[in-house]
Write a protein that holds these residues in place. Structure first.
Motif, PDB file in Angstrom:
ATOM      1  N   THR A   1       9.300   8.582  -0.158  1.00 19.56           N
ATOM      2  CA  THR A   1       7.725   8.025  -0.665  1.00 19.56           C
ATOM      3  C   THR A   1       7.879   7.868  -2.259  1.00 19.56           C
ATOM      4  OG1 THR A   1       7.177  10.364  -1.038  1.00 19.56           O
ATOM      5  CG2 THR A   1       6.618   9.609   1.368  1.00 19.56           C
TER       6      THR A   1
ATOM      7  N   SER B   1       0.799  -1.185   0.065  1.00 23.93           N
ATOM      8  CA  SER B   1      -0.043   0.085  -0.065  1.00 23.93           C
ATOM      9  C   SER B   1       0.812   1.329  -0.220  1.00 23.93           C
ATOM     10  CB  SER B   1      -1.037   0.156   1.226  1.00 23.93           C
ATOM     11  OG  SER B   1      -1.863  -1.193   1.156  1.00 23.93           O
ATOM     12  N   GLY B   2       2.003   1.260  -0.836  1.00 21.05           N
ATOM     13  CA  GLY B   2       2.758   2.579  -1.048  1.00 21.05           C
ATOM     14  C   GLY B   2       3.702   2.597   0.039  1.00 21.05           C
TER      15      GLY B   2
ATOM     16  N   TYR C   1      -2.148   3.390  -2.139  1.00 22.73           N
ATOM     17  CA  TYR C   1      -2.303   3.394  -0.758  1.00 22.73           C
ATOM     18  C   TYR C   1      -3.350   2.780   0.128  1.00 22.73           C
ATOM     19  CZ  TYR C   1       1.179   6.816  -2.733  1.00 22.73           C
ATOM     20  OH  TYR C   1       1.764   7.473  -3.622  1.00 22.73           O
TER      21      TYR C   1
END
Length: 376
Positions: free
Chosen positions: A92, A38-39, A246
């Motif tokens: 990120t 999820s990222g 995400y």
């Protein structure tokens, strides 16, 4: 001297992708891992390091650290800015990675359809349109000249009149049939209740992949179509396409009514005639929000108070000419009976499926539905 017999046969070796750089090899795996996490970049890299230890994915000349540096240089990841200014923010993924993940999902799902030859649904109604069928018919008065197939018409003229005394007449002209390519507005509902990760089975990742692939196909192949996505647990709320990697499940019950209400509100704002709802769920409806704001919850079996509200929403969607297609990731007989009644109330469709083949079914149904003209 005795000659040695010639040996022939097949030699089987481990498949290696041709001309694949060390970065590309790791990037394919990384995209899959970042979807499952999820990222979460750090968790995805931890998994990648574990896979490297087991399968020797890297070499001394190109390590995981080299791969991370390339991800930065190529714009796939970025250092998150620490709000306190201490410079200790995490890493990120960027919008470029989000697009790459959507494209990978599209290739994985839609590529299977193209290879198998499935999903090639043709509308029964042909006529003036902009999607070619490959079929031809004789020219009729009123057909536009831009619709005339000159190659086939010249071929007919040579057959009918010969090359020596060549002439092209109206009887030689043929027109290629086309299909109406109607504009479609779709809302995709994704169940994020806790049951989507129960019993050790990850059901949310395949649902995310389907949503990402569908979004990528619509934006690239059918830019006039619209896709909106919502998730539903205790409540329902819309999410953006860029949020899909995400997406996580939560400690939620399943408020199907809230999801349907939001989906219909989204579609009411669309002007085009063709509208539809796709719902991916694996659990029974178990929650409602009451007028006073409190939640009514019941996870024990099917609660008639909740299911009747669901049937009412299905009927309301039918009156608005919005078909609902349910993709049920469960095979419990009593849940299947609920979906049958729900589908009957909407006059929609239902697919009872496991996770395998979910994407192919949704893509086939989408392409089939968008070639139909739903009467408003």
């Amino acid at each position: 001297m005795k000659e040695k017999p010639n040996k022939s046969g097949f030699v089987f070796k481990t498949y290696e992708a041709p001309n694949q750089s060390p970065f590309d090899k790791l990037f394919e795996i990384f995209k899959e891992l970042i979807t499952h996490t999820s990222g979460d970049f750090d968790e995805a890299i931890d998994w990648l390091r574990q896979l490297d230890k087991e399968y020797q994915l890297t070499t001394p000349d190109y390590t995981i650290d080299d791969f991370i540096e390339d991800l930065k240089n190529k714009g796939y990841i970025q250092q998150e800015i620490d709000p306190d200014g201490a410079g200790n923010g995490g890493i990120t993924i960027t919008a470029k990675t989000e697009r790459a993940i959507r494209q990978q999902a599209l290739d994985q799902i839609f590529g299977k359809i193209k290879r198998s030859g499935s999903g090639n649904h043709k509308s029964k109604g042909s006529g003036i349109g902009d999607e070619h069928t490959g079929d031809f018919r004789a020219y009729q008065f009123g057909d536009g000249l831009d619709k005339v197939s000159m190659t086939e018409s010249l071929r007919n003229a040579q057959i009918n009149n010969g090359i020596g005394n060549f002439s092209l007449t109206e009887d030689d002209l043929v027109v290629e049939e086309t299909l109406h390519k109607s504009q479609m507005s779709t809302v995709l509902m994704i169940d994020i209740s806790h049951s989507m990760i129960l019993y050790g089975e990850d059901r949310i990742t395949p649902a995310k992949k389907v949503a990402m692939a569908l979004a990528e196909m619509i934006t690239t192949r059918y830019p006039k179509d619209t896709l909106e996505i919502l998730v539903f647990g205790n409540d329902a709320w819309p999410i953006k396409i860029k949020d899909l990697p995400y997406l996580k499940v939560g400690p939620y019950h399943t408020n199907t009514v809230a999801g349907l209400q939001l989906a219909m509100d989204m579609l009411r704002r669309k002007r085009n005639t063709n509208k539809q709802i796709f719902m991916i769920t694996d659990g029974k409806p178990s929650c409602l929000r009451l007028p006073d704001g409190q939640y009514y919850k019941n996870s024990n079996g099917l609660d008639p108070y909740i299911t009747n509200k669901c049937y009412g929403m299905a009927q309301q969607a039918r009156r608005l000419h919005i078909p609902i297609t349910t993709f049920m990731i469960a095979e419990d007989p009593y849940l299947m009976q609920f979906i049958r009644e729900f589908t009957k109330a909407n006059r929609g469709k239902a697919f009872y499926t496991g996770l395998k083949g979910l994407g192919e079914m949704i893509f086939e149904d989408y392409e089939n539905n968008r070639k139909k003209r739903i009467k408003g």
